[in-house]
Design a protein around this motif. Structure first.
Motif, short mmCIF file in Angstrom:
data_model
loop_
_atom_site.label_atom_id
_atom_site.label_comp_id
_atom_site.label_asym_id
_atom_site.label_seq_id
_atom_site.Cartn_x
_atom_site.Cartn_y
_atom_site.Cartn_z
N ILE A 1 -2.35 11.86 -87.95
CA ILE A 1 -3.74 12.20 -88.23
C ILE A 1 -3.82 12.84 -89.61
CG2 ILE A 1 -5.70 13.61 -87.50
CD1 ILE A 1 -4.50 13.39 -84.63
N PRO A 2 -4.58 12.24 -90.51
CA PRO A 2 -4.70 12.83 -91.84
C PRO A 2 -5.25 14.26 -91.75
CG PRO A 2 -5.61 10.62 -91.82
CD PRO A 2 -5.33 11.00 -90.39
N ASN A 3 -4.71 15.15 -92.54
CA ASN A 3 -5.16 16.55 -92.54
C ASN A 3 -6.66 16.67 -92.77
OD1 ASN A 3 -2.59 17.57 -92.08
ND2 ASN A 3 -2.13 17.68 -94.26
N GLU A 4 -7.20 15.76 -93.58
CA GLU A 4 -8.62 15.83 -93.92
C GLU A 4 -9.54 15.60 -92.72
OE1 GLU A 4 -6.16 15.10 -97.40
OE2 GLU A 4 -6.35 13.99 -95.53
N VAL A 5 -9.06 14.97 -91.66
CA VAL A 5 -9.90 14.72 -90.48
C VAL A 5 -9.39 15.46 -89.25
CG1 VAL A 5 -10.72 12.49 -91.34
CG2 VAL A 5 -8.72 12.58 -89.83
N SER A 6 -8.39 16.30 -89.41
CA SER A 6 -7.80 16.97 -88.24
C SER A 6 -8.79 17.86 -87.51
CB SER A 6 -6.55 17.76 -88.64
OG SER A 6 -6.88 18.80 -89.52
N SER A 7 -9.71 18.52 -88.23
CA SER A 7 -10.68 19.39 -87.55
C SER A 7 -11.63 18.54 -86.70
CB SER A 7 -11.46 20.24 -88.55
OG SER A 7 -12.19 19.43 -89.43
N GLN A 8 -11.99 17.36 -87.15
CA GLN A 8 -12.85 16.46 -86.35
C GLN A 8 -12.11 16.00 -85.09
OE1 GLN A 8 -13.76 13.38 -89.12
NE2 GLN A 8 -14.96 14.72 -90.45
N VAL A 9 -10.84 15.65 -85.24
CA VAL A 9 -10.05 15.21 -84.09
C VAL A 9 -9.87 16.36 -83.11
CG1 VAL A 9 -7.79 14.34 -83.37
CG2 VAL A 9 -8.89 13.39 -85.40
N THR A 10 -9.61 17.54 -83.62
CA THR A 10 -9.46 18.72 -82.77
C THR A 10 -10.74 18.95 -81.96
OG1 THR A 10 -7.91 19.71 -84.32
CG2 THR A 10 -8.97 21.20 -82.77
N LEU B 1 -13.02 16.68 -81.13
CA LEU B 1 -13.13 15.61 -80.13
C LEU B 1 -12.25 15.91 -78.91
CD1 LEU B 1 -13.03 12.35 -82.30
CD2 LEU B 1 -14.89 13.09 -80.78
N ILE B 2 -11.04 16.37 -79.15
CA ILE B 2 -10.13 16.69 -78.05
C ILE B 2 -10.68 17.85 -77.24
CG2 ILE B 2 -7.82 17.56 -77.47
CD1 ILE B 2 -6.83 15.98 -79.99
N ARG B 3 -11.12 18.89 -77.91
CA ARG B 3 -11.67 20.07 -77.22
C ARG B 3 -12.87 19.67 -76.36
NH1 ARG B 3 -11.76 23.69 -81.28
NH2 ARG B 3 -13.59 22.65 -82.09
N ASP B 4 -13.78 18.85 -76.92
CA ASP B 4 -14.96 18.40 -76.17
C ASP B 4 -14.55 17.54 -74.98
OD1 ASP B 4 -16.48 19.74 -78.05
OD2 ASP B 4 -17.17 17.90 -79.06
N PHE B 5 -13.58 16.68 -75.16
CA PHE B 5 -13.09 15.82 -74.08
C PHE B 5 -12.49 16.67 -72.96
CE2 PHE B 5 -9.60 13.51 -72.05
CZ PHE B 5 -10.29 12.43 -71.53
N GLU B 6 -11.66 17.62 -73.32
CA GLU B 6 -11.00 18.46 -72.31
C GLU B 6 -11.98 19.39 -71.60
OE1 GLU B 6 -7.75 20.27 -74.42
OE2 GLU B 6 -6.51 18.48 -74.19
N ALA B 7 -13.09 19.69 -72.23
CA ALA B 7 -14.08 20.58 -71.61
C ALA B 7 -14.93 19.86 -70.56
CB ALA B 7 -14.99 21.17 -72.70
N LYS B 8 -14.87 18.53 -70.53
CA LYS B 8 -15.66 17.78 -69.55
C LYS B 8 -15.25 18.16 -68.15
CE LYS B 8 -16.14 13.53 -72.20
NZ LYS B 8 -15.78 12.12 -72.21
#
Length: 173
Positions: free
Chosen positions: A147-156, A158-165
């Motif tokens: 994962i490029p560093n420049e988009v890591s906060s967006q991926v993080t 997405l993961i957090r939102d997915f896991e919160a479901k």
């Protein structure tokens, strides 16, 4: 004095070059590096052609760590999970783009890292192998998405939102 300093520098550089671990830039045993590359390439080809020999290349006590945080498989667990994938023409296809290989002084333990072109995009992996007779076996392999560093906060996010479901039952195995 200058000659003495120059001689000492040359001696230190020579010692450093001879004591460094094996790597593609300075392989201590190019034949062993070629054998390791051929073994790992064949392992990837086994998966690409859905050949069960893929699992024979993993040590009985070997571990495969996938990209999902729940994926930490012992060989036989991994084989059972992957069985449906190996009933197809291709389980998955990892094309190595770059691989670095190093090994213990006696060549009994090998470690490598590789950059792969996969159906998930570019991935990185690292592995540890040991000699087994005239061949090798994979003791540990870990695959991760690059994962490029420049988009890591967006991926993080997405993961957090997915896991919160509600109802998501994932988590460490």
């Amino acid at each position: 004095m200058k000659r003495l300093l120059l001689a000492c520098c040359m001696l230190l550089c020579s010692l450093a070059a001879h004591s460094s671990p094996a790597s593609p830039a300075n392989p201590a045993d190019p034949a062993l590096t070629r054998q390791v590359n051929a073994f790992v390439d064949l392992w990837h080809a086994d998966a690409a052609h859905a050949r069960l020999a893929f699992f024979d290349k993993i040590a009985k006590d070997g571990v495969y760590i996938g990209t999902d945080k729940t994926e930490r498989w012992r060989r036989d667990e991994f084989k059972a999970w992957a069985r449906p994938h190996f009933k197809r023409k291709s389980a998955w296809a990892f094309k190595p783009l770059r691989r670095n290989v190093a090994f213990s002084e006696d060549g009994s333990i090998i470690w490598f890292d590789e950059l792969l072109d996969t159906q998930m995009g570019i991935c990185q992996a690292s592995g540890v192998m040991r000699r087994k007779g005239d061949s090798f076996e994979i003791v540990h392999y870990q695959l991760s998405m690059a994962i490029p560093n420049e988009v890591s906060s967006q991926v993080t996010r997405l993961i957090r939102d997915f896991e919160a479901k509600d109802g998501w039952k994932g988590g460490p195995r």
